[in-house]
Design an enzyme around this catalytic site. Structure first.
Site, PDB file in Angstrom:
ATOM      1  N   SER A 140       0.844  -1.184   0.000  1.00  0.00           N
ATOM      2  CA  SER A 140       0.000   0.000   0.000  1.00  0.00           C
ATOM      3  C   SER A 140       0.884   1.241   0.000  1.00  0.00           C
ATOM      4  O   SER A 140       2.004   1.227   0.532  1.00  0.00           O
ATOM      5  CB  SER A 140      -0.898   0.025   1.243  1.00  0.00           C
ATOM      6  OG  SER A 140      -1.534   1.275   1.392  1.00  0.00           O
ATOM      7  N   TYR A 153      -2.472  -0.820  10.292  1.00  0.00           N
ATOM      8  CA  TYR A 153      -2.496  -1.196   8.874  1.00  0.00           C
ATOM      9  C   TYR A 153      -1.255  -0.663   8.166  1.00  0.00           C
ATOM     10  O   TYR A 153      -0.580  -1.394   7.433  1.00  0.00           O
ATOM     11  CB  TYR A 153      -3.765  -0.647   8.222  1.00  0.00           C
ATOM     12  CG  TYR A 153      -3.846  -0.873   6.729  1.00  0.00           C
ATOM     13  CD1 TYR A 153      -4.265  -2.095   6.224  1.00  0.00           C
ATOM     14  CD2 TYR A 153      -3.504   0.135   5.828  1.00  0.00           C
ATOM     15  CE1 TYR A 153      -4.340  -2.312   4.852  1.00  0.00           C
ATOM     16  CE2 TYR A 153      -3.575  -0.069   4.466  1.00  0.00           C
ATOM     17  CZ  TYR A 153      -3.995  -1.292   3.984  1.00  0.00           C
ATOM     18  OH  TYR A 153      -4.059  -1.503   2.628  1.00  0.00           O
ATOM     19  N   LYS A 157       1.804  -2.755   6.270  1.00  0.00           N
ATOM     20  CA  LYS A 157       2.183  -2.586   4.871  1.00  0.00           C
ATOM     21  C   LYS A 157       3.635  -2.139   4.723  1.00  0.00           C
ATOM     22  O   LYS A 157       4.286  -2.444   3.719  1.00  0.00           O
ATOM     23  CB  LYS A 157       1.233  -1.601   4.187  1.00  0.00           C
ATOM     24  CG  LYS A 157      -0.194  -2.138   4.042  1.00  0.00           C
ATOM     25  CD  LYS A 157      -0.245  -3.450   3.272  1.00  0.00           C
ATOM     26  CE  LYS A 157      -1.680  -3.908   3.008  1.00  0.00           C
ATOM     27  NZ  LYS A 157      -1.737  -5.181   2.244  1.00  0.00           N
TER      28      LYS A 157
END
Length: 264
Positions: A140, A153, A157
């Site tokens: 990401s 998150y 990533k």
């Protein structure tokens, strides 16, 4: 038909980018092994591919369970005899301020996005080495940016980015390429799944609608990057711009991101 006679495995293929990539690979001639936990959604995807004269088969896989990942790979090899491309796409987001997240939420985030991804690669690689195939990891743009309210998150990533860089060294001289894909805003269900993995169809997505790419467009550039054996592929113009701004004007980016939308 770039992927004619190729066997392609995609995790997390029941929705979003995984589903769109499965359709795109099939358009390019691949036989697609799609995996996820929601077999009913996978069956719909297989039917759609077959109705378009493509080839696909559904396999159950829970990336939170190592045995499930290993069994899925074994079933794919038993069915097709080989593996040419593995796309570690399955993942999810854990939401909330980092100071509020529990140990269980951190563990679930990293178990899925990092450990599940790494184990997907682990069990695919012996077969990819036999075909001098392609490994793809879905990261990401958040790997490079501050991630308020989705800090776990973003951290996961960032770990994916590091794993990809390391594979690119460890896989030298094997014939296997590793492509780490870093999308910006793409339409998906990620904002509608809570920290326990429960789907809320009516939950509002806080991401800016005007910036979000359709999954079909994203899948096209991702499949192309995998075909070209790119190492790190960052896409969406806004994603590239945000990373550039973070590198050269981090103070401005912190202020801009702090004013962004907050999850409900």
């Amino acid at each position: 038909m770039k992927f004619q006679n190729h066997i392609v495995w995609i995790t997390g293929a029941s929705s979003g980018l995984g589903r769109a990539m499965a359709l795109e690979f099939a358009k390019n001639g691949a036989t697609v092994a799609v995996s996820a936990r929601r077999m009913d959604e996978l069956d719909k995807l297989v039917s759609e591919i077959e109705n378009s004269r493509g080839k696909a088969k559904a396999f159950f896989c829970d990336i939170l369970d190592e045995v499930s990942i290993k069994n899925c790979v074994n079933q794919i090899i038993d069915t097709f005899g080989k593996l040419d491309v593995a796309v570690a796409n399955a993942g999810f987001g854990v939401f909330g301020k980092m100071e509020d997240l529990t140990q269980e939420e951190w563990q679930r985030q990293f178990q899925g996005n990092v450990i599940g991804l790494a184990l997907t690669a682990k069990y695919a690689l012996p077969h990819l080495k036999q075909t001098k195939g392609r490994l793809a990891l879905v990261g990401s743009v958040g790997a490079y940016l501050p991630n308020p309210y989705v800090g776990a998150y973003g951290a996961s990533k960032a770990a994916v980015n590091s794993i990809g860089l390391t594979f690119q060294v460890e896989l030298q001289d094997t014939g296997v390429s590793c492509t780490t894909l870093h999308p910006g805003f793409v339409k998906s269900e990620i904002a509608r799944i809570d920290n326990e993995g429960v789907w809320h169809p009516n939950r509002k997505d806080p991401r800016p609608e005007k910036m979000m790419w359709p999954t079909e467009k994203a899948a096209q550039v991702m499949v192309k990057a995998i075909w070209q054996r790119k190492r790190n592929y960052i896409f969406t113009a806004h994603g590239k711009f945000f990373i550039w701004m973070q590198r050269w004007f981090p103070s401005f980016m912190r202020k801009m991101i702090a004013k962004g939308p907050k999850p409900s």
